[in-house]
Design an enzyme around this catalytic site. Sequence first.
Site, PDB file in Angstrom:
ATOM      1  N   HIS A   1      -0.271   4.286   0.329  1.00 44.25           N
ATOM      2  CA  HIS A   1      -0.970   5.746   0.856  1.00 44.25           C
ATOM      3  C   HIS A   1      -1.489   5.454   2.100  1.00 44.25           C
ATOM      4  O   HIS A   1      -1.629   3.995   2.637  1.00 44.25           O
ATOM      5  CB  HIS A   1      -2.233   6.078  -0.034  1.00 44.25           C
ATOM      6  CG  HIS A   1      -3.146   5.001  -0.071  1.00 44.25           C
ATOM      7  ND1 HIS A   1      -3.033   4.015  -0.988  1.00 44.25           N
ATOM      8  CD2 HIS A   1      -4.440   4.847   0.185  1.00 44.25           C
ATOM      9  CE1 HIS A   1      -4.076   3.245  -0.889  1.00 44.25           C
ATOM     10  NE2 HIS A   1      -4.778   3.709   0.001  1.00 44.25           N
ATOM     11  N   LYS A  21       0.803  -1.146  -0.095  1.00 38.05           N
ATOM     12  CA  LYS A  21       0.096  -0.174   0.025  1.00 38.05           C
ATOM     13  C   LYS A  21       0.725   1.201  -0.082  1.00 38.05           C
ATOM     14  O   LYS A  21       1.820   1.331   0.716  1.00 38.05           O
ATOM     15  CB  LYS A  21      -0.894  -0.196   1.193  1.00 38.05           C
ATOM     16  CG  LYS A  21      -2.029   1.075   1.274  1.00 38.05           C
ATOM     17  CD  LYS A  21      -2.888   0.753   2.618  1.00 38.05           C
ATOM     18  CE  LYS A  21      -3.777   2.082   2.832  1.00 38.05           C
ATOM     19  NZ  LYS A  21      -4.449   1.863   3.979  1.00 38.05           N
TER      20      LYS A  21
END
Length: 181
Positions: free
Chosen positions: A140, A138
């Site tokens: 963000h 991921k």
Amino acid sequence: SISSSKSVVCAVTRTDDSGFLFRDCTCSTCIEHPGSTDVDTFAEFMVDCQVLKFGDFVTKSGRKTPFFVNTGFYRTGAQLRRLGQYYAEAVNNKFGLDFDVLFGPAYKGIPLSVAATIAISEKYGQDIRYCSNRKEVKDHGDKGILLGSPINDGDRVVIIEDVTTAGTSIEETLPIIKAQG
């Protein structure tokens, strides 16, 4: 009572070259690794939850099997609570509770690790951390590949799985765990 439940068998415990301990099944209810939980009781629980089905199936690894386990069919809080209790007992019976992190590989290992960690806390009073991986990094928010607790240098990690046939998810997960801390 389910007569075919007596055919439920775990793979053996094994250790890789770096000393990581693997158990290809976390149940304490099979013929190979008996615990205090009766095999028929656990198998009936799985059938009642529609997790264990009998018929002609082919696994992801291409192996033909007369039964199929889909832990995605544990769908209620009561079912997950009971499953966590089974896993907590199995982990305690096989490994004890002298470890830091209970790791459940994505995706089905995520609720297993959470439920078992809660059950370990409730049943044994041990505050074990849980951790799982994402299938993709991921970039963000909470960046990274892990959910739950970080894995620190020196942490003792127990990996739990729903079903292991070829060991693929453990082989994919081990480098992620080793890269932490």
